[in-house]
Enzyme design. Sequence first.
Site, PDB file in Angstrom:
ATOM      1  N   ASP A 239       0.836  -1.202   0.000  1.00  0.00           N
ATOM      2  CA  ASP A 239       0.000   0.000   0.000  1.00  0.00           C
ATOM      3  C   ASP A 239       0.873   1.256   0.000  1.00  0.00           C
ATOM      4  O   ASP A 239       0.565   2.247  -0.659  1.00  0.00           O
ATOM      5  CB  ASP A 239      -0.901   0.013   1.238  1.00  0.00           C
ATOM      6  CG  ASP A 239      -1.994  -1.034   1.133  1.00  0.00           C
ATOM      7  OD1 ASP A 239      -2.016  -1.748   0.102  1.00  0.00           O
ATOM      8  OD2 ASP A 239      -2.802  -1.145   2.071  1.00  0.00           O
ATOM      9  N   ALA A 240       1.977   1.190   0.747  1.00  0.00           N
ATOM     10  CA  ALA A 240       2.832   2.375   0.851  1.00  0.00           C
ATOM     11  C   ALA A 240       3.461   2.701  -0.511  1.00  0.00           C
ATOM     12  O   ALA A 240       3.516   3.858  -0.914  1.00  0.00           O
ATOM     13  CB  ALA A 240       3.911   2.140   1.893  1.00  0.00           C
ATOM     14  N   GLU A 241       3.887   1.651  -1.231  1.00  0.00           N
ATOM     15  CA  GLU A 241       4.476   1.889  -2.560  1.00  0.00           C
ATOM     16  C   GLU A 241       3.425   2.460  -3.512  1.00  0.00           C
ATOM     17  O   GLU A 241       3.691   3.356  -4.301  1.00  0.00           O
ATOM     18  CB  GLU A 241       5.042   0.583  -3.139  1.00  0.00           C
ATOM     19  CG  GLU A 241       6.321   0.139  -2.469  1.00  0.00           C
ATOM     20  CD  GLU A 241       6.702  -1.289  -2.840  1.00  0.00           C
ATOM     21  OE1 GLU A 241       7.776  -1.479  -3.400  1.00  0.00           O
ATOM     22  OE2 GLU A 241       5.900  -2.214  -2.566  1.00  0.00           O
TER      23      GLU A 241
ATOM     24  N   TYR B 249     -24.828  -5.276 -16.935  1.00  0.00           N
ATOM     25  CA  TYR B 249     -25.633  -6.291 -17.608  1.00  0.00           C
ATOM     26  C   TYR B 249     -26.559  -5.755 -18.689  1.00  0.00           C
ATOM     27  O   TYR B 249     -27.331  -6.517 -19.266  1.00  0.00           O
ATOM     28  CB  TYR B 249     -26.440  -7.120 -16.604  1.00  0.00           C
ATOM     29  CG  TYR B 249     -27.225  -6.310 -15.592  1.00  0.00           C
ATOM     30  CD1 TYR B 249     -28.271  -5.488 -15.991  1.00  0.00           C
ATOM     31  CD2 TYR B 249     -26.924  -6.393 -14.243  1.00  0.00           C
ATOM     32  CE1 TYR B 249     -28.993  -4.754 -15.066  1.00  0.00           C
ATOM     33  CE2 TYR B 249     -27.646  -5.669 -13.300  1.00  0.00           C
ATOM     34  CZ  TYR B 249     -28.679  -4.846 -13.721  1.00  0.00           C
ATOM     35  OH  TYR B 249     -29.385  -4.126 -12.810  1.00  0.00           O
TER      36      TYR B 249
ATOM     37  N   SER C 139     -38.335  -2.946 -14.792  1.00  0.00           N
ATOM     38  CA  SER C 139     -38.118  -4.054 -13.851  1.00  0.00           C
ATOM     39  C   SER C 139     -38.457  -5.356 -14.569  1.00  0.00           C
ATOM     40  O   SER C 139     -38.794  -5.351 -15.751  1.00  0.00           O
ATOM     41  CB  SER C 139     -38.955  -3.861 -12.601  1.00  0.00           C
ATOM     42  OG  SER C 139     -40.272  -3.595 -12.970  1.00  0.00           O
ATOM     43  N   LEU C 140     -38.386  -6.465 -13.862  1.00  0.00           N
ATOM     44  CA  LEU C 140     -38.527  -7.765 -14.530  1.00  0.00           C
ATOM     45  C   LEU C 140     -39.721  -8.542 -14.008  1.00  0.00           C
ATOM     46  O   LEU C 140     -40.026  -8.497 -12.811  1.00  0.00           O
ATOM     47  CB  LEU C 140     -37.263  -8.604 -14.289  1.00  0.00           C
ATOM     48  CG  LEU C 140     -35.955  -8.073 -14.868  1.00  0.00           C
ATOM     49  CD1 LEU C 140     -34.784  -8.900 -14.379  1.00  0.00           C
ATOM     50  CD2 LEU C 140     -36.015  -8.098 -16.392  1.00  0.00           C
TER      51      LEU C 140
ATOM     52  N   LYS D 133     -36.512 -16.622  -9.983  1.00  0.00           N
ATOM     53  CA  LYS D 133     -36.070 -16.475  -8.588  1.00  0.00           C
ATOM     54  C   LYS D 133     -35.786 -17.830  -7.954  1.00  0.00           C
ATOM     55  O   LYS D 133     -36.411 -18.831  -8.303  1.00  0.00           O
ATOM     56  CB  LYS D 133     -37.159 -15.757  -7.777  1.00  0.00           C
ATOM     57  CG  LYS D 133     -37.422 -14.318  -8.210  1.00  0.00           C
ATOM     58  CD  LYS D 133     -36.294 -13.431  -7.722  1.00  0.00           C
ATOM     59  CE  LYS D 133     -36.642 -11.963  -7.776  1.00  0.00           C
ATOM     60  NZ  LYS D 133     -37.591 -11.522  -6.794  1.00  0.00           N
TER      61      LYS D 133
ATOM     62  N   CYS E  82     -14.621 -16.331  30.836  1.00  0.00           N
ATOM     63  CA  CYS E  82     -14.325 -16.752  29.468  1.00  0.00           C
ATOM     64  C   CYS E  82     -14.393 -18.272  29.349  1.00  0.00           C
ATOM     65  O   CYS E  82     -13.732 -18.981  30.109  1.00  0.00           O
ATOM     66  CB  CYS E  82     -12.932 -16.266  29.077  1.00  0.00           C
ATOM     67  SG  CYS E  82     -12.357 -16.975  27.527  1.00  0.00           S
TER      68      CYS E  82
ATOM     69  N   LYS F 103     -32.707 -13.496 -20.957  1.00  0.00           N
ATOM     70  CA  LYS F 103     -33.017 -12.421 -21.904  1.00  0.00           C
ATOM     71  C   LYS F 103     -32.995 -12.985 -23.321  1.00  0.00           C
ATOM     72  O   LYS F 103     -32.118 -13.798 -23.650  1.00  0.00           O
ATOM     73  CB  LYS F 103     -31.982 -11.301 -21.802  1.00  0.00           C
ATOM     74  CG  LYS F 103     -31.951 -10.652 -20.430  1.00  0.00           C
ATOM     75  CD  LYS F 103     -30.803  -9.683 -20.256  1.00  0.00           C
ATOM     76  CE  LYS F 103     -30.777  -9.219 -18.801  1.00  0.00           C
ATOM     77  NZ  LYS F 103     -29.612  -8.395 -18.494  1.00  0.00           N
TER      78      LYS F 103
ATOM     79  N   ASP G 149       0.810   4.235  -2.616  1.00  0.00           N
ATOM     80  CA  ASP G 149       0.549   5.623  -2.226  1.00  0.00           C
ATOM     81  C   ASP G 149       1.603   6.566  -2.796  1.00  0.00           C
ATOM     82  O   ASP G 149       1.300   7.689  -3.178  1.00  0.00           O
ATOM     83  CB  ASP G 149       0.510   5.760  -0.701  1.00  0.00           C
ATOM     84  CG  ASP G 149      -0.741   5.106  -0.127  1.00  0.00           C
ATOM     85  OD1 ASP G 149      -1.679   4.860  -0.913  1.00  0.00           O
ATOM     86  OD2 ASP G 149      -0.775   4.841   1.084  1.00  0.00           O
TER      87      ASP G 149
ATOM     88  N   ARG H   6     -31.422   3.767  -9.474  1.00  0.00           N
ATOM     89  CA  ARG H   6     -32.589   3.485 -10.302  1.00  0.00           C
ATOM     90  C   ARG H   6     -33.768   4.397  -9.949  1.00  0.00           C
ATOM     91  O   ARG H   6     -34.519   4.840 -10.819  1.00  0.00           O
ATOM     92  CB  ARG H   6     -32.987   2.020 -10.132  1.00  0.00           C
ATOM     93  CG  ARG H   6     -34.191   1.622 -10.939  1.00  0.00           C
ATOM     94  CD  ARG H   6     -34.460   0.131 -10.808  1.00  0.00           C
ATOM     95  NE  ARG H   6     -35.574  -0.253 -11.639  1.00  0.00           N
ATOM     96  CZ  ARG H   6     -36.841  -0.141 -11.270  1.00  0.00           C
ATOM     97  NH1 ARG H   6     -37.153   0.348 -10.097  1.00  0.00           N
ATOM     98  NH2 ARG H   6     -37.805  -0.507 -12.097  1.00  0.00           N
TER      99      ARG H   6
ATOM    100  N   LYS I   6     -28.639 -13.338 -11.324  1.00  0.00           N
ATOM    101  CA  LYS I   6     -29.331 -12.105 -10.906  1.00  0.00           C
ATOM    102  C   LYS I   6     -28.670 -11.639  -9.618  1.00  0.00           C
ATOM    103  O   LYS I   6     -28.810 -12.255  -8.562  1.00  0.00           O
ATOM    104  CB  LYS I   6     -30.818 -12.379 -10.692  1.00  0.00           C
ATOM    105  CG  LYS I   6     -31.607 -11.121 -10.386  1.00  0.00           C
ATOM    106  CD  LYS I   6     -33.101 -11.406 -10.420  1.00  0.00           C
ATOM    107  CE  LYS I   6     -33.942 -10.161 -10.226  1.00  0.00           C
ATOM    108  NZ  LYS I   6     -33.700  -9.478  -8.986  1.00  0.00           N
TER     109      LYS I   6
ATOM    110  N   CYS J  47      -5.229 -16.247  27.025  1.00  0.00           N
ATOM    111  CA  CYS J  47      -6.416 -16.986  26.546  1.00  0.00           C
ATOM    112  C   CYS J  47      -6.056 -17.793  25.289  1.00  0.00           C
ATOM    113  O   CYS J  47      -5.560 -17.228  24.309  1.00  0.00           O
ATOM    114  CB  CYS J  47      -7.540 -16.004  26.236  1.00  0.00           C
ATOM    115  SG  CYS J  47      -8.986 -16.796  25.538  1.00  0.00           S
TER     116      CYS J  47
ATOM    117  N   GLU K 110     -28.135 -14.989 -17.178  1.00  0.00           N
ATOM    118  CA  GLU K 110     -27.161 -14.310 -16.306  1.00  0.00           C
ATOM    119  C   GLU K 110     -27.562 -14.491 -14.847  1.00  0.00           C
ATOM    120  O   GLU K 110     -28.750 -14.508 -14.539  1.00  0.00           O
ATOM    121  CB  GLU K 110     -27.177 -12.797 -16.594  1.00  0.00           C
ATOM    122  CG  GLU K 110     -27.013 -12.445 -18.043  1.00  0.00           C
ATOM    123  CD  GLU K 110     -27.366 -10.980 -18.335  1.00  0.00           C
ATOM    124  OE1 GLU K 110     -27.613 -10.209 -17.387  1.00  0.00           O
ATOM    125  OE2 GLU K 110     -27.392 -10.627 -19.520  1.00  0.00           O
TER     126      GLU K 110
END
Length: 674
Positions: A35-37, A231, A84-85, A319, A413, A295, A39, A139, A118, A436, A116
């Site tokens: 991450d440092a490289e 999609y 919508s579907l 569904k 514990c 589709k 940045d 939407r 959903k 622990c 596809e």
Amino acid sequence: MMDIEVARKKIEDLKNLINYHNHRYYQLDDPEISDAEYDLLLKELIELERSYPELQTEDSPTKRIGAAPLTKFTTSVHLTPMLSLANAFSEEEILEFQERLKRFLGASEKLSFVAEPKIDGVAVNLIYINGILTKGATRGDGSIGEDVTQNIRTLHTIPLAIKGEPDNPLPEQIEIRGEIYMESIAFRNLNERRLAANEAPFANPRNAAAGSLRQLDPAVTAKRPLKMFCYATGLVKGRVFYNHWNVLQSLRRWGFSVNPLIRQLDSIHGCINFYHELQERRHELPYEIDGMVIKVDDLSLQNRLGAVSRSPRWALACKFAATQATTVIENIVAQVGRTGALTPVAIMKPVQVGGVTVSRATLHNQDEIEKKDIRVGDTVLVQRAGDVIPEVVKVIETKRTGNEKPFRIPTKCPECGSEVVRLAGEATHRCIGIACPAQIRGHIIHFASRGGMDIEGLGEKMIAQLIEKKLVADPADLYYLSFESLLNLERMAEKSANNLLSAIDRSKNPPLEKFIYALGIRHVGEHMARILAQKYQQIERLMAASESELLTIRDVGPEVSNSIAQFFKNASNCRVIEKLKEAGIKPKASETVISSPSLLTGKTFVFTGVMESMTRNEAKKIVESHGGQASGTVTRNTDYVVAGAAAGSKLQKALDAGVPVLSEEEFLVMAGIK
Ligand code: IVH
């Protein structure tokens, strides 16, 4: 200043390099640099673009960051409505869909489909004009949504600019649609962080995605791990497509993420098979799907079919069976996690939920149990959100017999017998025992780390072996290891055993602040450990400090003082410290006392961008410990702006207003830390 052409080339190279690393990090989940490289690269690009503003392009990775928070969202009208579907829940209903298509188009029409997954997320509409992402909207009601462009820009799976190719030219204008979602693991991690911070968890990944997208401050959205699958298209101006499959292939080539599981199928039976296959595999997927969409592939047929009551005739959502079921809670147990958090888990009569047998569910914490009033013996509704770990949605109260038993988190514990505490400001109950067994690995890694006892060569694998072979059960045991016992470990020759033992020996006189940090007291990081070491000079004095006394220290708030007091109240922690002393550990009192007043006293600082060595909060604490102030906005009263990597509008404001700008390093020097 360098020659403009040299700068142009340098900027181009940096952009390509950063985009490459973004792809490795966000798409492939396989980063090549730290991450440092990363940045540093980003910082270099930001600085070059600042010197040559005319060279900053719309697709620069720096455009993803730094937009200012909004006070409210504006609305955005979709260029074509987002429909919508129609739904189907069974094979019969899928066959009926094909019958309807045939009735409408004529029985002889040869049908081919695209199927596809959903995705269960939030639908959005992106508008690209001449290849530039100009708008992103939710939407809404299908015609008008909310303008969330600046949040959309922070998603690395969405290209800021797209380029055409000779065989895949760019339309002048295109609406691209898809689903923004959060992967199940990311959802769980986010909820864990929220619970730890006393924030309400999201109910499921869809809510988490929606909540994260609808943030007024894009910096918040940027931190949420959102992704997008595309999609569909809406309005397309300046390019003609013939089938849906090719639309998706073009989107993919322009750099959008298109679900890899999509299939082009030439019969409805192929679709039905795929539906069953997806239903079986849905819980192996890293994200949630709630069905499959079929589709009609041919776009001219789609056109002929049109839509009825806001659903196209050419598409169908198939569904899956519900992912909720009812069952009985037979017991509730507390499970100790790696960080000591005790999570209540319901043990339930096994039940099928979304095709999988479920017998355990997380109840999060005591507050959640009380809020939902969950008792042992209750009949409950369970659901599989965030895939694997099921959740109790609610109690079916009409099934109560009166014999149900409320649950209380144990006071000891279950793993180590230590007193369980609930620290100030937390919703979780915890075991804070340093010995622990559920937490020992993490404790010892932290104990031996560079900021702690700094035991050279004692890595995570070695620690795992030492624990597994039962050579250590608490951090103090490290100082009682024998040469012979080490020789029994894998890949441990005489030389390395000697090296390890001498590294352990060398760590016996740490500065007090490192010793305090090594203990792993919750909320006591390196900065806090330094403050405590300076104040108390001896570990015994810190151990004897009362909660109210700790609270009088300038940097110490109620969470910290409570956590420290509870830590030293724990008998097993005191035993381990005694054992460390017996082994010859002698922390050295700290010498560097922060001089006060300092250069920071009475000054107001604003921090912007990402700091390398501290969080915003730590930076703020440093300023405050010197009697200065940290503020969130640049005003006339600001004395200094400290700019980290990827600093945005605040930095610009400072430059415009002539406020002195410091680098992180300059600030640390000023504070006497570097
Ligand atoms: S197509 C006219 N494809 O499902 C076609 N929708 O119930 C419009 N969804 O609002 C949608 N995955 O949010 C389509 N592969 C997919 C989808 C998908 C998820 C969502 C979308 C839509 C809702 C309709």
